[in-house]
Design a protein around this motif. Structure first.
Motif, PDB file in Angstrom:
ATOM      1  N   GLY A 166      16.590 -46.355   8.348  1.00 18.37           N
ATOM      2  CA  GLY A 166      17.487 -47.420   8.788  1.00 18.37           C
ATOM      3  C   GLY A 166      17.681 -47.393  10.283  1.00 18.37           C
ATOM      4  O   GLY A 166      16.860 -46.864  11.033  1.00 18.37           O
ATOM      5  N   ILE A 167      18.803 -47.955  10.722  1.00 18.30           N
ATOM      6  CA  ILE A 167      19.147 -48.004  12.137  1.00 18.30           C
ATOM      7  C   ILE A 167      20.337 -47.077  12.365  1.00 18.30           C
ATOM      8  O   ILE A 167      21.359 -47.197  11.686  1.00 18.30           O
ATOM      9  N   VAL A 168      20.189 -46.165  13.309  1.00 22.14           N
ATOM     10  CA  VAL A 168      21.282 -45.268  13.670  1.00 22.14           C
ATOM     11  C   VAL A 168      21.903 -45.811  14.953  1.00 22.14           C
ATOM     12  O   VAL A 168      21.242 -45.895  15.985  1.00 22.14           O
ATOM     13  N   ASP A 169      23.183 -46.181  14.870  1.00 24.74           N
ATOM     14  CA  ASP A 169      23.911 -46.727  16.007  1.00 24.74           C
ATOM     15  C   ASP A 169      24.823 -45.653  16.592  1.00 24.74           C
ATOM     16  O   ASP A 169      25.786 -45.237  15.959  1.00 24.74           O
ATOM     17  N   ASN A 189       7.010 -43.180  12.504  1.00 23.38           N
ATOM     18  CA  ASN A 189       7.758 -42.430  13.504  1.00 23.38           C
ATOM     19  C   ASN A 189       9.075 -43.127  13.827  1.00 23.38           C
ATOM     20  O   ASN A 189       9.220 -44.324  13.605  1.00 23.38           O
ATOM     21  N   HIS A 190       9.985 -42.373  14.385  1.00 25.63           N
ATOM     22  CA  HIS A 190      11.248 -42.950  14.836  1.00 25.63           C
ATOM     23  C   HIS A 190      11.024 -43.690  16.158  1.00 25.63           C
ATOM     24  O   HIS A 190      10.212 -43.264  16.969  1.00 25.63           O
ATOM     25  N   PHE A 191      11.750 -44.770  16.355  1.00 21.78           N
ATOM     26  CA  PHE A 191      11.758 -45.482  17.629  1.00 21.78           C
ATOM     27  C   PHE A 191      13.114 -45.214  18.265  1.00 21.78           C
ATOM     28  O   PHE A 191      14.157 -45.609  17.732  1.00 21.78           O
ATOM     29  N   VAL A 192      13.111 -44.515  19.378  1.00 20.32           N
ATOM     30  CA  VAL A 192      14.339 -44.061  20.021  1.00 20.32           C
ATOM     31  C   VAL A 192      14.614 -44.923  21.246  1.00 20.32           C
ATOM     32  O   VAL A 192      13.732 -45.125  22.085  1.00 20.32           O
ATOM     33  N   ILE A 216      12.344 -53.504  15.055  1.00 22.01           N
ATOM     34  CA  ILE A 216      13.277 -53.665  13.933  1.00 22.01           C
ATOM     35  C   ILE A 216      12.621 -54.472  12.825  1.00 22.01           C
ATOM     36  O   ILE A 216      12.699 -54.106  11.643  1.00 22.01           O
ATOM     37  N   ASN A 217      11.970 -55.567  13.176  1.00 18.99           N
ATOM     38  CA  ASN A 217      11.303 -56.392  12.160  1.00 18.99           C
ATOM     39  C   ASN A 217      10.205 -55.622  11.427  1.00 18.99           C
ATOM     40  O   ASN A 217      10.065 -55.742  10.206  1.00 18.99           O
ATOM     41  N   GLU A 218       9.425 -54.835  12.169  1.00 19.02           N
ATOM     42  CA  GLU A 218       8.364 -54.034  11.537  1.00 19.02           C
ATOM     43  C   GLU A 218       8.952 -53.041  10.538  1.00 19.02           C
ATOM     44  O   GLU A 218       8.468 -52.922   9.408  1.00 19.02           O
ATOM     45  N   TYR A 219       9.969 -52.321  10.947  1.00 22.32           N
ATOM     46  CA  TYR A 219      10.585 -51.332  10.061  1.00 22.32           C
ATOM     47  C   TYR A 219      11.260 -51.993   8.867  1.00 22.32           C
ATOM     48  O   TYR A 219      11.178 -51.498   7.747  1.00 22.32           O
ATOM     49  N   TRP A 220      11.936 -53.118   9.107  1.00 22.37           N
ATOM     50  CA  TRP A 220      12.643 -53.794   8.031  1.00 22.37           C
ATOM     51  C   TRP A 220      11.654 -54.334   6.999  1.00 22.37           C
ATOM     52  O   TRP A 220      11.864 -54.198   5.800  1.00 22.37           O
ATOM     53  N   GLU A 221      10.561 -54.932   7.472  1.00 23.93           N
ATOM     54  CA  GLU A 221       9.529 -55.421   6.549  1.00 23.93           C
ATOM     55  C   GLU A 221       8.930 -54.258   5.757  1.00 23.93           C
ATOM     56  O   GLU A 221       8.709 -54.375   4.550  1.00 23.93           O
ATOM     57  N   TRP A 222       8.660 -53.142   6.438  1.00 24.36           N
ATOM     58  CA  TRP A 222       8.123 -51.965   5.766  1.00 24.36           C
ATOM     59  C   TRP A 222       9.109 -51.468   4.703  1.00 24.36           C
ATOM     60  O   TRP A 222       8.706 -51.162   3.568  1.00 24.36           O
ATOM     61  N   ILE A 244      18.542 -45.349  17.168  1.00 21.07           N
ATOM     62  CA  ILE A 244      17.308 -44.807  16.588  1.00 21.07           C
ATOM     63  C   ILE A 244      16.933 -45.712  15.430  1.00 21.07           C
ATOM     64  O   ILE A 244      17.741 -45.966  14.535  1.00 21.07           O
ATOM     65  N   ILE A 245      15.708 -46.198  15.455  1.00 20.06           N
ATOM     66  CA  ILE A 245      15.202 -47.040  14.369  1.00 20.06           C
ATOM     67  C   ILE A 245      14.169 -46.205  13.627  1.00 20.06           C
ATOM     68  O   ILE A 245      13.215 -45.710  14.218  1.00 20.06           O
ATOM     69  N   SER A 246      14.389 -46.041  12.323  1.00 15.45           N
ATOM     70  CA  SER A 246      13.507 -45.183  11.536  1.00 15.45           C
ATOM     71  C   SER A 246      13.240 -45.820  10.178  1.00 15.45           C
ATOM     72  O   SER A 246      13.778 -46.880   9.855  1.00 15.45           O
TER      73      SER A 246
END
Length: 178
Positions: free
Chosen positions: A80-83, A2-5, A163-169, A75-77
């Protein structure tokens, strides 16, 4: 995944809008004062009053737009990261474009700094005044994407964990395709 908003802190946005409006009003007062002084001094005073009116007027409009629209700042998905945290927000920065993520300090403010493999990536994606501001930003800070954390309605620990969880994934996904 899921997205993290992460939404902006509306109190901070309102405060920044109010401060911008105060500087606009001060610029207008200075402009009226410039009409009553000598011609030699008037030109400099007029310029010194028009600049804050324009700059802080644009800031006021931007913060008012954020307050009305109430869109996510970050938004972290899985992509990537949406700034979208500032006027020069980078938009989407994909995980495979990110070289390093760190917290950086500049002018007493802490930013989530994202370094990309291509130092010109964000500049090349933008046009007009945003491109100019991103070029200036490149000269000020080492990281290409700088998200001011004080306006985010999220703790630093929680954001860093996500961020770390998504980046590792994302890295596992990339390695599994190789």
């Amino acid at each position: 995944m899921n997205h993290f908003v992460i939404m902006p802190k509306m109190k901070k946005i309102l405060m920044l809008a109010a401060l911008s409006l105060i500087f606009v009003v001060l610029g207008i007062v200075l402009l009226f004062i410039s009409f009553s002084v000598k011609a030699e001094e008037s030109a400099w005073l007029t310029l010194a009053s028009i600049l804050p009116i324009v700059i802080f007027g644009l800031c006021f409009i931007y913060y008012l737009k954020i307050f009305i629209k109430r869109e996510p700042a970050v938004i972290i998905s899985a992509e990537g990261i949406v700034d979208q945290s500032s006027f020069i927000g980078a938009g989407i920065v994909k995980w495979d474009e990110i070289k390093e993520i760190q917290f950086v300090s500049f002018s007493g403010q802490i930013y989530l700094g994202i370094s990309t493999f291509d130092r010109e990536l964000i500049i090349n994606r933008t046009t007009g005044i945003k491109k100019l501001f991103n070029q200036v930003n490149k000269g000020l800070m080492e990281t290409q994407v700088n998200i001011p954390v004080k306006i985010l309605a999220c703790s630093l620990d929680e954001m860093l964990k996500v961020i770390n969880e998504y980046w590792e994934w994302a890295m596992q996904e990339r390695n599994s395709k190789i």
